[in-house]
Scaffold this motif. Sequence first.
Motif, PDB file in Angstrom:
ATOM      1  N   SER A  44      -7.937  -8.166  -3.400  1.00 35.93           N
ATOM      2  CA  SER A  44      -8.520  -6.919  -3.906  1.00 35.93           C
ATOM      3  C   SER A  44      -9.836  -7.261  -4.581  1.00 35.93           C
ATOM      4  CB  SER A  44      -7.579  -6.285  -4.921  1.00 35.93           C
ATOM      5  OG  SER A  44      -8.231  -5.240  -5.603  1.00 35.93           O
ATOM      6  N   SER A  63     -11.025  -4.846  -6.662  1.00 33.17           N
ATOM      7  CA  SER A  63     -11.006  -3.793  -7.691  1.00 33.17           C
ATOM      8  C   SER A  63     -11.080  -4.340  -9.112  1.00 33.17           C
ATOM      9  CB  SER A  63      -9.729  -2.958  -7.580  1.00 33.17           C
ATOM     10  OG  SER A  63      -9.677  -2.299  -6.355  1.00 33.17           O
ATOM     11  N   LYS A  64     -10.383  -5.450  -9.365  1.00 33.74           N
ATOM     12  CA  LYS A  64     -10.229  -5.903 -10.743  1.00 33.74           C
ATOM     13  C   LYS A  64     -11.381  -6.822 -11.147  1.00 33.74           C
ATOM     14  CE  LYS A  64      -6.238  -3.902  -9.893  1.00 33.74           C
ATOM     15  NZ  LYS A  64      -5.067  -4.556  -9.422  1.00 33.74           N
ATOM     16  N   PHE A  93      -6.384 -11.657  -8.445  1.00 33.25           N
ATOM     17  CA  PHE A  93      -6.859 -12.018  -9.789  1.00 33.25           C
ATOM     18  C   PHE A  93      -7.403 -13.444  -9.868  1.00 33.25           C
ATOM     19  CE2 PHE A  93      -3.801  -8.598 -10.379  1.00 33.25           C
ATOM     20  CZ  PHE A  93      -4.528  -7.743 -11.176  1.00 33.25           C
ATOM     21  N   ASP A  96      -1.242 -13.107  -2.568  1.00 30.29           N
ATOM     22  CA  ASP A  96      -2.107 -12.074  -3.133  1.00 30.29           C
ATOM     23  C   ASP A  96      -2.952 -12.744  -4.209  1.00 30.29           C
ATOM     24  OD1 ASP A  96      -3.139 -10.020  -4.798  1.00 30.29           O
ATOM     25  OD2 ASP A  96      -1.591  -8.627  -4.103  1.00 30.29           O
ATOM     26  N   ASN A 118       0.864 -10.704 -11.393  1.00 29.46           N
ATOM     27  CA  ASN A 118       0.841  -9.466 -12.165  1.00 29.46           C
ATOM     28  C   ASN A 118       2.310  -9.069 -12.325  1.00 29.46           C
ATOM     29  OD1 ASN A 118       0.398  -6.940 -13.213  1.00 29.46           O
ATOM     30  ND2 ASN A 118      -0.711  -6.121 -11.449  1.00 29.46           N
ATOM     31  N   GLY A 153      -9.089  -0.955   0.067  1.00 29.54           N
ATOM     32  CA  GLY A 153      -8.327  -1.489  -1.067  1.00 29.54           C
ATOM     33  C   GLY A 153      -7.279  -2.451  -0.539  1.00 29.54           C
ATOM     34  N   ALA A 154      -6.876  -3.395  -1.389  1.00 27.73           N
ATOM     35  CA  ALA A 154      -5.846  -4.356  -0.989  1.00 27.73           C
ATOM     36  C   ALA A 154      -4.542  -3.638  -0.672  1.00 27.73           C
ATOM     37  CB  ALA A 154      -5.631  -5.373  -2.110  1.00 27.73           C
ATOM     38  N   ILE A 155      -4.347  -2.523  -1.315  1.00 27.08           N
ATOM     39  CA  ILE A 155      -3.090  -1.792  -1.134  1.00 27.08           C
ATOM     40  C   ILE A 155      -2.884  -1.419   0.346  1.00 27.08           C
ATOM     41  CG2 ILE A 155      -3.799   0.639  -1.480  1.00 27.08           C
ATOM     42  CD1 ILE A 155      -1.169  -0.857  -3.634  1.00 27.08           C
ATOM     43  N   ARG A 177     -12.528   1.416  -3.404  1.00 27.48           N
ATOM     44  CA  ARG A 177     -11.443   1.080  -2.503  1.00 27.48           C
ATOM     45  C   ARG A 177     -11.885   0.039  -1.470  1.00 27.48           C
ATOM     46  NH1 ARG A 177      -8.567   0.777  -4.769  1.00 27.48           N
ATOM     47  NH2 ARG A 177      -6.820   0.902  -3.369  1.00 27.48           N
TER      48      ARG A 177
HETATM   49  C1  LIG Z   1      -4.244  -3.835  -8.261  1.00 25.39           C
HETATM   50  C2  LIG Z   1      -3.556  -4.747  -7.325  1.00 25.39           C
HETATM   51  C3  LIG Z   1      -3.657  -4.579  -5.929  1.00 25.39           C
HETATM   52  C4  LIG Z   1      -4.319  -3.373  -5.319  1.00 25.39           C
HETATM   53  O1  LIG Z   1      -5.680  -3.446  -5.341  1.00 25.39           O
HETATM   54  P1  LIG Z   1      -6.636  -2.408  -4.602  1.00 25.39           P
HETATM   55  O2  LIG Z   1      -7.638  -3.251  -3.937  1.00 25.39           O
HETATM   56  O3  LIG Z   1      -7.253  -1.581  -5.691  1.00 25.39           O
HETATM   57  O4  LIG Z   1      -5.838  -1.591  -3.656  1.00 25.39           O
HETATM   58  C5  LIG Z   1      -3.066  -5.515  -5.108  1.00 25.39           C
HETATM   59  N1  LIG Z   1      -2.374  -6.556  -5.599  1.00 25.39           N
HETATM   60  C6  LIG Z   1      -2.222  -6.741  -6.934  1.00 25.39           C
HETATM   61  C7  LIG Z   1      -1.439  -7.913  -7.432  1.00 25.39           C
HETATM   62  C8  LIG Z   1      -2.808  -5.844  -7.836  1.00 25.39           C
HETATM   63  O5  LIG Z   1      -2.649  -6.008  -9.151  1.00 25.39           O
END
Ligand SMILES: *Cc1c(COP(=O)(O)O)cnc(C)c1O
Length: 390
Positions: free
Chosen positions: A240, A242-243, A210, A207, A180, A106-108, A251
């Motif tokens: 990420s 994820s979205k 999106f 980042d 975000n 995950g990006a986190i 992850r």
């Molecule tokens: C959701 C989000 C992340 C985390 O994404 P993961 O890959 O699910 O850990 C990182 N940066 C931003 C801006 C996000 O909105």
Amino acid sequence: MLIKLTEYEKNIQQKIIKLKMESGSHSPSIFTIAEKLPELKINIDSCFLSNPYATALFLRHVKEDLIDTQKLRSILEFYPSQNNVISKIVGDFIGINADNMFIGNGAIEIIQAVMHNFVGSKIVINIPTFSSYYEFAKESTKVVYYQLSKENNYMLDLDDYINFIKLEKPDSIVLINPNNPDGGYISYEKLKFLLKELYFVKNIIIDESFIHFAFEDLEYNQINIEFLFKEFDNLIFIKSMSKDFGIAGIRVGYGIMSKDKVQKLLYNGYLWNSSGFAEYFLRLYTNKDFFDEYNKIRIGYIKETQDFFNSLGAIEQFKVYPSKTNFALVEILDGTSSEDFVSKMLIKYGIYMRTCKDKIGLNGEFVRIASRTFDENEIVIKSIHNAFKE
Ligand SMILES: *Cc1c(COP(=O)(O)O)cnc(C)c1O
């Protein structure tokens, strides 16, 4: 009319607020809510920021490639490839040298790694923002906030920002593009100008989680800002999946950064930090046929999303901030509190949205509403109209 809660709804609202407090700065998932508040029926999750059509596409491939062929077993039974092996596969596809790629759980995980290993004594973070950037700052890092202006719809004022950074002289800065929680987007040309002006900043973290929802032309062509890395090696991209791919449960994300940074991280660990599923996804992602299918879905979703924002904008109690991503920041103007609005939507209509009460840098009654499927978005619009009519 001002939205008012019944006694029953107020009672449940208290329980929701308590749940939210327990989950820190991220909203409790619908699973947590369903488990803790069984009296609630959630039909639509307009809190979570993912493309639901992409999830369906991925599931179809999982079924065909893994379940029907019984290859699922090997994904569960064996170790996935090591970080540098997967890096090469992804790097080859996106046109970035594998030495500059880092795969994250995950990006986190990449945000955490960057904040802990490379950010020095001072970082500038624009607010409102995604909370992890300031929450993961080391104790020795001073966080300086740059307030995006409400009058400018939270869009970055390039000259003002550049002056601010020249004055503050931080070693690191973060730009979330699109941002975000407001969806504000910095165009490719503006970004390039900014990078030239801020060449002296040691780490420029972008980042781009999106970016697949952003567009600059009428064909909604995908924007590639990653190539800027070849010109500016102080860049750290964080992506990420994820979205945009609707796969937060897997992850997986990647980072692009200088070779010495990647080496430092790999020397410290992160050997097998992604799962077999993550590797399966990344291999699929780098498959041209899959990517073409995904791209069609991406464009269809952007169109529906922009229509949805227009419908939200037509609601007289709302101000919808301009967004180039799949969620919109909405300000409620008629005096209804964002907490009451969100509670009403959840308890009476089964629609889960996010208040922005806990977001620093936002002053007013704000909610963040994500775009879901076409049918779900229609229900959301109807329900909001009904809530204000009650
Ligand atoms: C959701 C989000 C992340 C985390 O994404 P993961 O890959 O699910 O850990 C990182 N940066 C931003 C801006 C996000 O909105």
